[in-house]
Design an enzyme around this catalytic site. Sequence first.
Site, PDB file in Angstrom:
ATOM      1  N   ASP A 135      -6.031  -7.812  14.395  1.00 14.30           N
ATOM      2  CA  ASP A 135      -5.602  -9.152  14.794  1.00 14.30           C
ATOM      3  C   ASP A 135      -6.356  -9.636  16.029  1.00 14.30           C
ATOM      4  O   ASP A 135      -6.840 -10.773  16.081  1.00 14.30           O
ATOM      5  CB  ASP A 135      -4.077  -9.178  15.031  1.00 14.30           C
ATOM      6  CG  ASP A 135      -3.578  -7.982  15.843  1.00 14.30           C
ATOM      7  OD1 ASP A 135      -4.396  -7.185  16.336  1.00 14.30           O
ATOM      8  OD2 ASP A 135      -2.351  -7.842  15.977  1.00 14.30           O
ATOM      9  N   ASP A 184       0.825  -1.218   0.000  1.00 14.99           N
ATOM     10  CA  ASP A 184       0.000   0.000   0.000  1.00 14.99           C
ATOM     11  C   ASP A 184       0.857   1.265   0.000  1.00 14.99           C
ATOM     12  O   ASP A 184       0.366   2.358   0.306  1.00 14.99           O
ATOM     13  CB  ASP A 184      -0.901   0.023   1.241  1.00 14.99           C
ATOM     14  CG  ASP A 184      -2.124  -0.876   1.099  1.00 14.99           C
ATOM     15  OD1 ASP A 184      -2.340  -1.399  -0.003  1.00 14.99           O
ATOM     16  OD2 ASP A 184      -2.855  -1.057   2.098  1.00 14.99           O
TER      17      ASP A 184
END
Length: 494
Positions: free
Chosen positions: A243, A95
């Site tokens: 996460d 990105d």
Amino acid sequence: MGLTISYIIIGIYSLALVLIFFYSLAQLNLLLNYLGFKRTQNEAPKFNLMDPKEIPSVTIQLPIYNEEYVVERLLDNISKIAYPKSKLEIQVLDDSTDNSVQQTAKRVAELQESGLDIKHIRRENRQGFKAGALKEGLKIAKGDFIAIFDADFLPDPDWLKKTVIYFKDEEIGVVQTRWGHINRDYSILTRIQAFALDAHFTLEQVGRNAKGHFINFNGTAGIWRKECILDAGNWEGDTLTEDLDLSYRAQLKNWKFKYLEDVETPAELPVVISAARSQQFRWNKGGAENFRKTVMNVITAKNIPFKTKFHGVMHLLNSSMFLFVFLVAILSIPMLYIKNTYGHLGWVFEVTSFFIVSTIILFICYWFTYKSIQGSSFDNFIDYIKLFFTFFSVALGFSLHNTVAVLEGHMGKRSEFVRTPKFNINSLTDSWKGNKYLARKLSPNMILEFALMVYFLFGMYSAIPLNDFGLFPFHFMLFLGFGFVFFNSLTAKA
């Protein structure tokens, strides 16, 4: 100071102390779990990687964003992973918005020519940040299992062979490994970060996993069953710790997590305090966001026992301990004056023993985690004592910064995913000076941290006319902690 205000201060102070005490008791329980955990040879069946029919297909995902200093090191290291090429795919989820894009593309092309199945995947925007990148890559991932590494991680060549074998047990959704630290001894800052992370990766991860309580995938250095990710609802970018979010959603759907303390995955710790700040802010705000998002699902779940619920709630509240510690710190000086103004309230101050007991419990817990990695010699114990109180002081110095993060998380204030700058620091002679990704602004928090350093200097001075030195060591550590954070932050602006 009026009596009514004094009672309010005492009430808030006492409640914060009690909550910290409960947290320390939870840590003590994890220590008992850790000490009682016995590794057995007769574990669940494992894949036989000598049998071509049993070798599972794996996709390695490498989410990166502006990693000029470490991207080549990352790609070179991952290219050495020992695994059948026909069963391995590597996705570089890039990105980036800087010149590192060309650098990455060039190295990926070279690795493709060597016969490696590696793809350079770019998106038009950073929607969802890391979670969005992982989700995008998952759409086209060939592997049945998805290993994830951040840009500063350097897994050993046999890493996959040590981890993917456990997925023979079809109930296991994640295998997580312990983080190592290639630059542990670079500075005081790296030593205390390693100290804290070692405690998490031994005491907490083993202590919870040993009894079947919820643990978390740590965002990197772990491997997922693709089916588990999809069954749990896939990656979501509505918290800063995607996460932890996916980990809880998966475990609430009865997926098992396997933690491997003996498999170490080396990584680089932030060497400058502004980088540590951004990492701490993201972890602590994300923890609070996940508490807000997930805690009721944990409490009301019918498929998990009470003790697992308790540890789950305490786990989700981990980052909120900074708020309680900060309240205790700020109110400790007014409490000193209340104690010496209203003699009839003296009995109330016995509650301060909660803080002493909590500190002793944490001192014992952290010693067991420290000696498991560093050894238990007398010299190591002396080093541990110095490091524990250094860590404790600096953690107190971070309490304002982390409290702001926690409050934003609990209030639902959204913010951008701010990456932790990487440095490619491997030795004491390497320097972070000139790193173009470092923040250069003087933040309002830094000014407040300087004010708090002066505030706790006043607290130390107050002990003299009041002839009450009970809180002097606490105020001294707060003075040192805020001073350390402020002056190191100031230096990093140079």
